[in-house]
Write an enzyme that holds these catalytic residues in place. Structure first.
Site, mmCIF file in Angstrom:
data_model
loop_
_atom_site.group_PDB
_atom_site.id
_atom_site.type_symbol
_atom_site.label_atom_id
_atom_site.label_comp_id
_atom_site.label_asym_id
_atom_site.label_seq_id
_atom_site.Cartn_x
_atom_site.Cartn_y
_atom_site.Cartn_z
ATOM 1 N N HIS A 99 4.148 -2.767 0.166
ATOM 2 C CA HIS A 99 4.572 -2.817 -1.234
ATOM 3 C C HIS A 99 5.929 -2.148 -1.411
ATOM 4 C CE1 HIS A 99 4.166 -2.696 -5.653
ATOM 5 N NE2 HIS A 99 4.720 -1.495 -5.546
ATOM 6 N N GLU A 100 6.107 -0.980 -0.818
ATOM 7 C CA GLU A 100 7.386 -0.277 -0.948
ATOM 8 C C GLU A 100 8.511 -1.041 -0.263
ATOM 9 O OE1 GLU A 100 7.566 1.913 -3.095
ATOM 10 O OE2 GLU A 100 5.418 2.195 -3.326
ATOM 11 N N HIS A 103 9.979 -3.585 -2.514
ATOM 12 C CA HIS A 103 11.052 -3.113 -3.389
ATOM 13 C C HIS A 103 12.396 -3.114 -2.659
ATOM 14 C CE1 HIS A 103 8.590 -2.172 -6.786
ATOM 15 N NE2 HIS A 103 7.882 -1.249 -6.161
#
Length: 226
Positions: A99-100, A103
């Site tokens: 998920h990170e 980004h």
């Protein structure tokens, strides 16, 4: 100012937010006990996805700020992962790490909503800090102009939260796709990845809903006093 009919909805949203936070912790703990079939750590998965995306310049660092403090720092071009994610090889570790990285990919591709979010941040930060004082001062002194300025500033903070929603959902979608495309998870593990990411997304939805309801409340009070 002590109580408003909108407070019923705000309390309900607060309850949803508290439940969502509990669900995030519960899902993270549950799936952190399930080892991923790839046996890779969160740090390894993050590095692998970044390299596959041509983002070898983005660093992966170990953050010691506590569990669920994971984040991507766009200014330092660094993915920072907490203890259980960085060194863990669980379903939760892979979900959060991916998920990170999502980004980081958004940052590299200049994803529109992320760009807008960065531009809104300074005003939203000021708004979230000053608005409460303007509300209190305006209502106590019966100076509705102060309340009006507070509403405008608070609206900027709420807009920031609204824009955050598609940013977070998009990062989660990117995470799922990359984990599957690169064969980092088995078919049976997709459910766990989804549970961890969906629970995290729910916290953003609940907090945004509560902020919107609070904004509506202050607008209604402002119009009534005017």
């Amino acid at each position: 100012m002590i109580f408003h009919p909108m407070d019923f909805l705000i309390f309900a949203a607060l309850g949803l937010a508290l439940w969502a936070q509990t669900k995030v912790k519960g899902n993270f703990e549950k799936w952190s006990r399930v080892r991923a079939s790839s046996n890779l750590t969160g740090a390894q998965v993050a590095r692998l996805i970044l390299d596959k995306e041509g983002l070898s310049h983005v660093k992966v660092e170990h953050s010691r700020n506590g569990t669920l403090s994971d984040h991507y720092d766009p200014t330092a071009k660094t993915v920072r992962l907490s203890d259980p994610v960085y060194a863990g090889n669980s379903i939760s570790s892979l979900a959060v790490a991916a998920h990170e990285v999502g980004h980081a990919i958004q940052d590299d591709t200049r994803y529109g909503m992320l760009v807008l979010r960065h531009r809104l941040f300074p005003l939203a930060n000021i708004g979230s800090q000053l608005a409460p004082f303007l509300f209190i001062g305006g209502f106590l002194l019966n100076m509705m102009n102060l309340v009006g300025v507070g509403i405008i500033l608070f609206a900027a903070a709420v807009l920031f939260q609204v824009v955050t929603l598609p940013v977070e959902f998009d990062a989660s979608n990117r995470a799922r796709k990359k984990l599957i495309e690169l064969g980092l998870i088995a078919n049976r593990e997709e459910k766990g990845i989804g549970n961890v990411l969906n629970a995290a997304a729910l916290t953003y939805v609940a907090s945004t809903l509560m902020a919107i309801l609070q904004l509506i409340k202050f607008i209604l009070i402002f119009r009534g006093r005017r």
